[in-house]
Design an enzyme around this catalytic site. Structure first.
Site, mmCIF file in Angstrom:
data_model
loop_
_atom_site.group_PDB
_atom_site.id
_atom_site.type_symbol
_atom_site.label_atom_id
_atom_site.label_comp_id
_atom_site.label_asym_id
_atom_site.label_seq_id
_atom_site.Cartn_x
_atom_site.Cartn_y
_atom_site.Cartn_z
ATOM 1 N N ARG A 18 0.878 -0.940 -0.065
ATOM 2 C CA ARG A 18 -0.004 0.152 -0.001
ATOM 3 C C ARG A 18 0.713 1.384 -0.138
ATOM 4 O O ARG A 18 0.331 2.240 -0.245
ATOM 5 C CB ARG A 18 -0.813 0.201 1.220
ATOM 6 C CG ARG A 18 -2.007 -0.980 1.018
ATOM 7 C CD ARG A 18 -2.785 -1.228 2.318
ATOM 8 N NE ARG A 18 -2.161 -2.056 3.276
ATOM 9 C CZ ARG A 18 -2.574 -2.733 4.420
ATOM 10 N NH1 ARG A 18 -3.779 -2.254 4.786
ATOM 11 N NH2 ARG A 18 -1.865 -3.650 5.040
ATOM 12 N N TYR A 103 3.785 -4.854 16.069
ATOM 13 C CA TYR A 103 4.017 -4.666 14.554
ATOM 14 C C TYR A 103 4.988 -3.680 14.173
ATOM 15 O O TYR A 103 4.992 -2.352 14.847
ATOM 16 C CB TYR A 103 2.711 -4.430 14.162
ATOM 17 C CG TYR A 103 1.605 -5.566 13.941
ATOM 18 C CD1 TYR A 103 2.054 -6.934 14.380
ATOM 19 C CD2 TYR A 103 0.480 -5.293 13.379
ATOM 20 C CE1 TYR A 103 1.101 -7.824 14.311
ATOM 21 C CE2 TYR A 103 -0.419 -6.651 13.448
ATOM 22 C CZ TYR A 103 -0.052 -7.847 13.701
ATOM 23 O OH TYR A 103 -0.844 -8.815 13.739
ATOM 24 N N ASN A 227 0.177 2.377 6.870
ATOM 25 C CA ASN A 227 0.300 1.408 5.617
ATOM 26 C C ASN A 227 0.416 2.234 4.374
ATOM 27 O O ASN A 227 0.721 1.519 3.372
ATOM 28 C CB ASN A 227 -1.284 0.668 5.877
ATOM 29 C CG ASN A 227 -1.426 -0.293 6.752
ATOM 30 O OD1 ASN A 227 -0.564 -0.763 7.269
ATOM 31 N ND2 ASN A 227 -2.791 -0.218 7.417
ATOM 32 N N ARG A 333 29.524 23.653 4.604
ATOM 33 C CA ARG A 333 29.593 22.048 4.353
ATOM 34 C C ARG A 333 30.629 21.642 5.479
ATOM 35 O O ARG A 333 31.136 22.095 6.407
ATOM 36 C CB ARG A 333 30.155 21.687 3.287
ATOM 37 C CG ARG A 333 29.274 22.181 1.945
ATOM 38 C CD ARG A 333 29.771 21.863 0.796
ATOM 39 N NE ARG A 333 30.433 20.748 0.488
ATOM 40 C CZ ARG A 333 31.470 20.549 -0.435
ATOM 41 N NH1 ARG A 333 31.943 21.415 -1.252
ATOM 42 N NH2 ARG A 333 32.131 19.273 -0.507
ATOM 43 N N TYR A 366 34.556 30.186 -2.843
ATOM 44 C CA TYR A 366 34.773 28.933 -2.415
ATOM 45 C C TYR A 366 36.107 28.695 -1.491
ATOM 46 O O TYR A 366 37.176 29.128 -1.996
ATOM 47 C CB TYR A 366 34.826 28.117 -3.618
ATOM 48 C CG TYR A 366 35.063 26.655 -3.095
ATOM 49 C CD1 TYR A 366 34.215 25.992 -2.459
ATOM 50 C CD2 TYR A 366 36.261 25.939 -3.795
ATOM 51 C CE1 TYR A 366 34.622 24.502 -1.737
ATOM 52 C CE2 TYR A 366 36.618 24.751 -3.135
ATOM 53 C CZ TYR A 366 35.935 24.067 -2.461
ATOM 54 O OH TYR A 366 36.194 22.774 -1.914
ATOM 55 N N ASN A 377 40.515 39.394 5.615
ATOM 56 C CA ASN A 377 39.458 39.444 4.550
ATOM 57 C C ASN A 377 39.580 39.126 3.128
ATOM 58 O O ASN A 377 40.758 39.060 2.507
ATOM 59 C CB ASN A 377 39.309 41.251 4.461
ATOM 60 C CG ASN A 377 37.992 41.727 3.642
ATOM 61 O OD1 ASN A 377 37.100 42.025 4.163
ATOM 62 N ND2 ASN A 377 38.066 41.687 2.292
ATOM 63 N N TYR A 387 41.875 21.334 -5.552
ATOM 64 C CA TYR A 387 41.686 20.005 -6.172
ATOM 65 C C TYR A 387 42.432 19.959 -7.422
ATOM 66 O O TYR A 387 42.054 20.724 -8.484
ATOM 67 C CB TYR A 387 40.138 19.941 -6.348
ATOM 68 C CG TYR A 387 39.844 18.331 -6.651
ATOM 69 C CD1 TYR A 387 40.523 17.310 -5.952
ATOM 70 C CD2 TYR A 387 38.904 18.064 -7.662
ATOM 71 C CE1 TYR A 387 40.029 16.091 -6.396
ATOM 72 C CE2 TYR A 387 38.540 17.168 -7.996
ATOM 73 C CZ TYR A 387 39.002 15.820 -7.437
ATOM 74 O OH TYR A 387 38.651 14.576 -7.780
HETATM 75 C C1 UD1 Z 1 -2.854 -5.733 11.068
HETATM 76 C C2 UD1 Z 1 -4.152 -6.500 11.886
HETATM 77 C C3 UD1 Z 1 -4.991 -5.518 12.168
HETATM 78 C C4 UD1 Z 1 -4.519 -4.384 13.200
HETATM 79 C C5 UD1 Z 1 -3.426 -3.767 12.432
HETATM 80 C C6 UD1 Z 1 -3.085 -2.623 13.369
HETATM 81 C C7 UD1 Z 1 -3.633 -8.719 11.065
HETATM 82 C C8 UD1 Z 1 -4.243 -9.517 10.134
HETATM 83 N N1 UD1 Z 1 -4.380 -7.648 10.930
HETATM 84 O O1 UD1 Z 1 -3.564 -5.263 9.921
HETATM 85 O O2 UD1 Z 1 -6.315 -6.487 12.932
HETATM 86 O O3 UD1 Z 1 -5.800 -3.726 13.591
HETATM 87 O O4 UD1 Z 1 -2.427 -4.524 12.020
HETATM 88 O O5 UD1 Z 1 -2.119 -1.831 12.551
HETATM 89 O O6 UD1 Z 1 -2.540 -8.946 11.532
HETATM 90 N N2 UD1 Z 1 3.890 -8.523 8.292
HETATM 91 C C9 UD1 Z 1 5.093 -9.539 7.997
HETATM 92 N N3 UD1 Z 1 4.844 -10.504 7.383
HETATM 93 C C10 UD1 Z 1 3.692 -10.539 6.444
HETATM 94 C C11 UD1 Z 1 2.643 -9.573 6.547
HETATM 95 C C12 UD1 Z 1 2.765 -8.620 7.335
HETATM 96 O O7 UD1 Z 1 5.887 -9.287 8.775
HETATM 97 O O8 UD1 Z 1 3.426 -11.581 5.617
HETATM 98 C C13 UD1 Z 1 4.073 -7.342 9.013
HETATM 99 C C14 UD1 Z 1 4.337 -6.219 8.407
HETATM 100 O O9 UD1 Z 1 5.496 -5.471 8.030
HETATM 101 C C15 UD1 Z 1 3.658 -5.122 9.300
HETATM 102 C C16 UD1 Z 1 2.734 -5.943 10.360
HETATM 103 O O10 UD1 Z 1 3.048 -7.168 10.035
HETATM 104 O O11 UD1 Z 1 4.733 -4.572 10.016
HETATM 105 C C17 UD1 Z 1 1.306 -5.686 10.043
HETATM 106 O O12 UD1 Z 1 1.103 -6.042 8.753
HETATM 107 P P1 UD1 Z 1 -0.077 -5.253 7.944
HETATM 108 O O13 UD1 Z 1 -0.132 -5.858 6.655
HETATM 109 O O14 UD1 Z 1 0.450 -3.822 7.818
HETATM 110 O O15 UD1 Z 1 -1.341 -5.514 8.610
HETATM 111 P P2 UD1 Z 1 -2.781 -4.507 8.813
HETATM 112 O O16 UD1 Z 1 -3.366 -4.918 7.476
HETATM 113 O O17 UD1 Z 1 -2.456 -3.129 9.064
HETATM 114 CA CA CA Z 2 -0.337 -2.187 9.325
#
Ligand code: UD1
Ligand code: CA
Length: 460
Positions: A18, A103, A227, A333, A366, A377, A387
């Site tokens: 996204r 997350y 997202n 710089r 420069y 001055n 250079y």
């Molecule tokens: C998720 C939750 C949702 C919650 C929201 C909060 C799920 C199914 N849904 O949705 O309930 O309200 O977060 O922000 O969990 N990721 C992985 N591997 C994958 C997919 C995702 O590591 O295969 C990681 C992503 O990098 C991200 C996190 O998990 O950091 C969340 O994934 P994302 O796809 O953003 O979930 P949401 O759709 O936001």
């Molecule tokens: Ca998310």
């Protein structure tokens, strides 16, 4: 004191589709750090037994960008959802430990809220971190029956009534590893996105008769995830507003607080006045009575008392003394060090140079790899030729030297104290005795010469 029986798992392997970017979502910058760094810092501040980061197999870029020795990396080969990500990490779980999942796209999650969750580790089989949002769009909703949590429903799978629920799930929970592994085995991809939803463990636990509790985040903003670029900009705005509020309370004058950006840390004295459109990045120190003009960009710099940085000046890793006047349109710089009372004017570029007290370089110059003494001055348009296409060479100018306009100082070169250099001189040899230096250039005159009118298009 936290008993070290808790492992934190950070999910960071998602496609981030996204964001519509081929750069990993969690490595986008928010303020001065990547989104993921905020989450890692929160996790570290809790001091868990270990931190497991679920990384992206395709790019592996997360591991190489975030060099953290305290982190265990696991690679999620197939990006099949948050459930798949926790399953990948579960290989490293020990049965008797507690697991917290964070997350990687929720940068504002606080250690305090996570600690609140930890207090519940033995009070229920699973405790969820939730919050209430006026606009819960896009988040998993908490479904309750007789006040008891029965499941989490994802936005995409929710019906009209479920979408009206304002209690949202963060994705963060605490549960015992043994139970979690058991629940994870039961999740499947029978949903609109054909993904393994980590959130499905909640209903699985409910069907088992498990006691499910929830804890509210201390601040609502903690639940905000990123997202897409719109959400990234909303969180950036929240971050900036908080920083600006703190600065104003601490006595800084911001002439246009809505057009000022701080990405990093600012330490400052009294009577600091900052005009519109200024960007400060990294670690910045501003002493007392500092004025920063419109449109200046300042990175990792130290500016001492009573100095005025005029409009549209760029300072990058520099040190500036007291009572200096810099700009407008100056570009200083890295490794530029100015002593007190130095004046630098329009379209002057300086790098890797040391300029002593009361020296002036006021127009179109420069200066690179130079040591410039006190009360020097440097006239308009003068430059160090430092250079030769391969190597950089040093220019050393003593105290009280006067350099006329349009002088070229061909480095390596040394000019002793009290020397005067005439305008238009090209200097190639050291000056060891104070004198007036000039090149012999003959000025010639053609009498009775007039400009031709040929091809002349306009008379004005
Ligand atoms: C998720 C939750 C949702 C919650 C929201 C909060 C799920 C199914 N849904 O949705 O309930 O309200 O977060 O922000 O969990 N990721 C992985 N591997 C994958 C997919 C995702 O590591 O295969 C990681 C992503 O990098 C991200 C996190 O998990 O950091 C969340 O994934 P994302 O796809 O953003 O979930 P949401 O759709 O936001
Ligand atoms: Ca998310």
């Amino acid at each position: 004191m936290l008993k070290r029986d808790t492992t934190i798992v950070i999910l960071a392997a998602g496609k981030g589709s996204r964001m519509k970017s081929n750069f990993p979502k969690v490595l986008h910058k928010l303020g001065d750090k990547t989104i993921l760094e905020y989450v890692i810092n929160t996790a570290k501040s809790i001091n868990p037994k270990k931190i497991i980061l679920v990384d992206n197999f395709e790019k592996k870029i997360i591991s190489s960008n975030i060099q953290e020795k305290s982190i265990n990396y696991v690679i999620q080969k197939k990006q099949n959802g948050t459930g798949g990500a926790i399953l990948t990490a579960s290989k490293k779980f020990l049965d008797d430990e507690y697991i917290i999942v964070l997350y990687g796209d929720m940068p504002f999650i606080s250690a305090e809220s996570v600690k609140k969750l930890i207090k519940y580790k033995k009070k229920s089989k699973i405790t969820l971190l939730t919050s209430y949002l006026d606009n819960p769009n896009g988040y998993g909703r908490v479904l309750r029956k007789n006040k008891k949590i029965i499941s989490i429903i994802e936005e995409k799978n929710a019906n009209f009534y479920e979408k009206k629920i304002k209690e949202v799930y963060s994705g963060t929970f605490i549960a015992n590893a043994k139970n979690l592994k058991k629940w994870l085995k039961k999740i499947n991809d029978k949903n609109i996105q054909k993904e393994l939803y980590a959130t499905d463990i909640v209903h699985i636990a409910y069907l088992e008769g498990a006691n499910i509790k929830s804890v509210k985040t201390i601040k609502t903003k903690e639940i905000l995830g990123i997202n897409n670029k719109l959400q990234l900009s909303i969180l950036e705005e929240i971050l900036q507003k908080e920083k600006i509020k703190k600065l104003l309370i601490n006595g800084i004058t911001l002439k246009n607080p809505y057009n000022f950006t701080l990405r990093g840390n600012l330490k400052h004295g009294k009577n600091v006045e900052i005009e519109s459109g200024v960007v400060l990045e990294g670690n910045i120190f501003l002493g007392d009575n500092i004025k920063i003009g419109t449109g200046c960009i300042i990175k990792n710099s130290f500016i001492n008392d009573n100095t005025h940085i005029k409009e549209y000046t760029i300072l990058d890793n520099v040190q500036i003394g007291k009572n200096c006047i810099i700009g407008p349109f100056a570009h200083l710089r890295p490794k530029t060090i100015l002593s007190d009372e130095v004046e630098i004017g329009n379209f002057v570029e300086i790098k890797d140079s040391n300029i002593k007290k009361s020296s002036k370089i006021k127009h179109l110059s420069y200066i690179g790899n130079a040591e410039i003494g006190a009360r020097v001055n440097i006239g308009a348009g003068s430059i160090t030729c430092n250079y030769d296409g391969k190597n950089k060479f040093k220019t050393t100018i003593g105290d009280n030297v006067f350099i006329g306009s349009n002088t070229q100082l061909v480095a390596p070169i040394k000019i002793t104290n009290n020397t005067t250099i005439a305008a238009g001189t090209t200097l190639t040899k050291n000056i060891n005795i104070p004198c007036l230096v000039y090149n012999k250039k003959i000025q010639k005159c053609k009498i009775n010469w007039t400009r031709s009118n040929k091809n002349k298009k306009s008379t004005d």
